[in-house]
Design an enzyme around this catalytic site. Structure first.
Site, mmCIF file in Angstrom:
data_model
loop_
_atom_site.group_PDB
_atom_site.id
_atom_site.type_symbol
_atom_site.label_atom_id
_atom_site.label_comp_id
_atom_site.label_asym_id
_atom_site.label_seq_id
_atom_site.Cartn_x
_atom_site.Cartn_y
_atom_site.Cartn_z
ATOM 1 N N VAL A 11 0.443 -1.145 0.214
ATOM 2 C CA VAL A 11 -0.019 0.228 -0.032
ATOM 3 C C VAL A 11 1.185 0.929 -0.075
ATOM 4 C CG1 VAL A 11 -1.880 1.690 1.016
ATOM 5 C CG2 VAL A 11 -1.809 -1.175 0.942
ATOM 6 N N ASN A 31 12.116 -0.452 6.394
ATOM 7 C CA ASN A 31 13.782 -0.990 7.168
ATOM 8 C C ASN A 31 13.293 -2.139 5.821
ATOM 9 O OD1 ASN A 31 11.635 -2.646 7.844
ATOM 10 N ND2 ASN A 31 12.051 -3.073 9.591
ATOM 11 N N VAL A 48 11.377 1.879 11.569
ATOM 12 C CA VAL A 48 10.225 2.886 12.551
ATOM 13 C C VAL A 48 10.856 3.200 14.513
ATOM 14 C CG1 VAL A 48 8.891 1.556 12.440
ATOM 15 C CG2 VAL A 48 8.239 4.684 11.950
ATOM 16 N N TYR A 76 -0.657 -9.060 15.631
ATOM 17 C CA TYR A 76 -1.091 -8.478 14.717
ATOM 18 C C TYR A 76 -2.539 -6.624 14.740
ATOM 19 C CZ TYR A 76 -2.680 -5.851 10.589
ATOM 20 O OH TYR A 76 -2.843 -4.267 9.094
ATOM 21 N N ARG A 131 -1.592 -14.062 1.198
ATOM 22 C CA ARG A 131 -2.530 -12.840 1.628
ATOM 23 C C ARG A 131 -3.147 -13.770 0.280
ATOM 24 N NH1 ARG A 131 -1.461 -6.441 3.324
ATOM 25 N NH2 ARG A 131 0.394 -7.437 2.391
HETATM 26 P P1 NAD Z 1 3.478 -4.358 3.428
HETATM 27 O O1 NAD Z 1 4.316 -5.835 4.560
HETATM 28 O O2 NAD Z 1 3.507 -4.898 2.248
HETATM 29 O O3 NAD Z 1 4.079 -2.755 3.627
HETATM 30 C C1 NAD Z 1 4.715 -2.771 5.122
HETATM 31 C C2 NAD Z 1 5.541 -2.567 4.753
HETATM 32 O O4 NAD Z 1 6.143 -1.885 5.960
HETATM 33 C C3 NAD Z 1 6.812 -2.721 4.125
HETATM 34 O O5 NAD Z 1 7.680 -2.115 3.716
HETATM 35 C C4 NAD Z 1 8.373 -3.436 5.576
HETATM 36 O O6 NAD Z 1 9.151 -3.606 5.070
HETATM 37 C C5 NAD Z 1 7.552 -1.938 6.753
HETATM 38 N N1 NAD Z 1 7.733 -2.411 7.825
HETATM 39 C C6 NAD Z 1 7.762 -2.873 8.413
HETATM 40 N N2 NAD Z 1 8.276 -2.713 9.885
HETATM 41 C C7 NAD Z 1 8.999 -1.849 9.876
HETATM 42 C C8 NAD Z 1 9.374 -1.203 10.777
HETATM 43 N N3 NAD Z 1 9.986 -1.534 11.918
HETATM 44 N N4 NAD Z 1 10.441 -0.285 10.508
HETATM 45 C C9 NAD Z 1 10.034 0.237 8.944
HETATM 46 N N5 NAD Z 1 9.980 0.008 8.282
HETATM 47 C C10 NAD Z 1 8.749 -1.653 8.750
HETATM 48 O O7 NAD Z 1 2.151 -4.765 3.494
HETATM 49 P P2 NAD Z 1 0.701 -3.438 3.318
HETATM 50 O O8 NAD Z 1 -0.347 -4.495 2.788
HETATM 51 O O9 NAD Z 1 0.922 -2.370 2.517
HETATM 52 O O10 NAD Z 1 0.350 -2.920 4.848
HETATM 53 C C11 NAD Z 1 0.532 -1.303 5.021
HETATM 54 C C12 NAD Z 1 -0.233 -1.118 5.933
HETATM 55 O O11 NAD Z 1 -1.171 -0.470 5.413
HETATM 56 C C13 NAD Z 1 -0.263 -1.828 7.410
HETATM 57 O O12 NAD Z 1 0.182 -0.526 8.659
HETATM 58 C C14 NAD Z 1 -1.045 -2.706 7.892
HETATM 59 O O13 NAD Z 1 -1.634 -2.390 9.156
HETATM 60 C C15 NAD Z 1 -1.977 -2.056 7.153
HETATM 61 N N6 NAD Z 1 -3.417 -2.253 6.549
HETATM 62 C C16 NAD Z 1 -3.004 -3.235 4.988
HETATM 63 C C17 NAD Z 1 -4.183 -4.287 4.830
HETATM 64 C C18 NAD Z 1 -4.207 -4.858 3.571
HETATM 65 O O14 NAD Z 1 -4.821 -5.517 3.247
HETATM 66 N N7 NAD Z 1 -2.868 -4.382 2.522
HETATM 67 C C19 NAD Z 1 -5.925 -4.217 5.667
HETATM 68 C C20 NAD Z 1 -5.666 -3.213 6.332
HETATM 69 C C21 NAD Z 1 -4.152 -2.445 6.814
#
Ligand code: NAD
Length: 350
Positions: free
Chosen positions: A18, A38, A63, A151, A192
């Site tokens: 996202v 990261n 972060v 989570y 997923r």
């Molecule tokens: P994703 O795993 O593709 O992206 C998460 C990103 O966060 C990754 O690039 C990862 O490297 C980075 N990250 C994780 N821990 C970190 C840290 N400690 N420091 C720096 N970077 C860190 O997941 P996504 O699907 O893109 O989700 C993004 C956000 O949206 C998340 O917070 C997730 O909870 C929220 N979300 C996503 C969905 C979905 O369906 N995709 C649904 C609900 C909520």
């Protein structure tokens, strides 16, 4: 009330699925973007097309640790967290840290810059819900020590911390409760549902549906989710807002549709449901419509077709069976004009 924010933005987790779409969209709008990541679950590949852009900076940092952004910021989007069950079950402690220490650091950054803070929370705060569809007023039904709790509870804590910051310190905050989002750029192996079904269908492997497949999901195309996050950043609401699609379908119907869409002859195979897997998922988005003027516009059939096209463009499936159904002159498959899916019924719910 809307306050268009067009200054610099920080996106934590910007190299993820996202986050990378959000970074792209911010850059397209002419905004400077600092993408902090990261690479725990994200990939540089996701933002490679932005790396040469003068308004885009990739900051490799965790972060939850010490980091600083010196350029003035108008918005901080906090997305950094594992999000796929297979990722957060593999990294339980890191996921709790991202929701707690990570949210604390991102909030502190927003406050120091006088920036609007947007938390990407999740529909998982509702757990396995007893209210359907889920409104923001519902407190949820979450197992605090189950495997998924790392989570769910991290996000519930992040919401609580964000709200306390707003109430106590006056930090300008918003909370997006994001429901399942899909689209181009998901890792095919992230576990997923959509990438898994697509991969299995394209490889001719059995499509693994958990339980009876009657459980429902409402999946939102990523461009719509990103527009929802931007609209929340442009608002002044501190209350949580559901961001998701109201098109609810059963998991079995989705598997079947992906099989047909990809021209696959894969069979559906039923496997055990994971512990605490929610039975129903559908947001009530009336608050988002009222407060943000936002609702999704990409229908499921159209979004899945775009996602499939992207996968076929990037990945090679030597054993792929069948052919992709013919597209009409408008570039869509042979479904109704809005890209809706014929025969995709809703699952059963109370
Ligand atoms: P994703 O795993 O593709 O992206 C998460 C990103 O966060 C990754 O690039 C990862 O490297 C980075 N990250 C994780 N821990 C970190 C840290 N400690 N420091 C720096 N970077 C860190 O997941 P996504 O699907 O893109 O989700 C993004 C956000 O949206 C998340 O917070 C997730 O909870 C929220 N979300 C996503 C969905 C979905 O369906 N995709 C649904 C609900 C909520």
């Amino acid at each position: 009330m809307l306050y268009p924010r067009r200054g610099s933005a920080l996106v934590t987790g910007g190299a993820g699925f996202v986050g990378s779409h959000l970074c792209r969209r911010l850059v397209e709008r002419g905004q400077r973007v600092v993408c902090l990541d990261n690479l725990a679950t994200g990939r540089t590949e996701n933002v490679r097309h932005l790396l040469d852009h003068p308004g885009f900076t990739l900051l490799l940092a965790d972060v939850t640790e010490d980091w600083e952004v010196t350029e003035p910021l108008e918005a901080v989007f906090h997305l950094a967290s594992a999000a796929s069950p297979s990722d957060y079950l593999r990294m339980p402690l890191e996921t709790l840290e991202a929701g707690s220490a990570g949210t604390r650091n991102a909030l502190a950054c927003a406050r120091a810059h006088g920036a609007r803070f947007v938390l990407t929370s999740t529909s998982e705060v509702y757990g396995d819900p007893r209210e359907h569809p889920q409104r923001e007023t519902y407190w949820g039904h979450v197992n605090p020590i189950g495997p998924r709790s790392v989570y769910d509870e991290a996000k519930r804590y992040a919401e609580s911390l964000t709200t306390a910051h707003h109430r106590t310190l006056g930090t300008d905050t918003g909370i997006a409760r994001v429901f399942n989002t899909y689209g181009p750029g998901m890792r095919m192996d992230d576990g997923r549902m959509i990438p898994t079904f697509l991969r299995q269908a394209l490889k001719g492997e059995p499509i693994t549906v958990t339980g009876s497949g009657n459980q429902t999901r409402s999946i939102c195309y990523v461009d719509d989710t990103v527009e929802g996050l931007l609209a929340l950043a442009d608002s002044d609401t501190a209350d949580p807002v559901n961001i998701g699609s109201e098109e609810e379908v059963s998991v079995l119907n989705l598997a079947d549709y992906i099989r047909v869409l990809s021209g696959s002859r894969s069979e559906v195979s039923f496997v055990d449901r994971p512990e605490d897997d929610p039975h129903y998922r559908r947001p009530d988005i009336s608050r988002a419509m009222r407060v943000l003027g936002w609702a999704p516009v990409v229908h499921l059939g159209e979004g899945l077709r775009r996602t499939l096209a992207h996968v076929l463009d990037r990945e090679v499936f030597p054993d792929r069976q069948g052919t992709i159904p013919q597209q009409g002159r408008n570039g869509r498959t042979n479904h109704d004009d809005r890209g809706a899916l014929p025969g995709l019924g809703r699952g059963h719910h109370p």
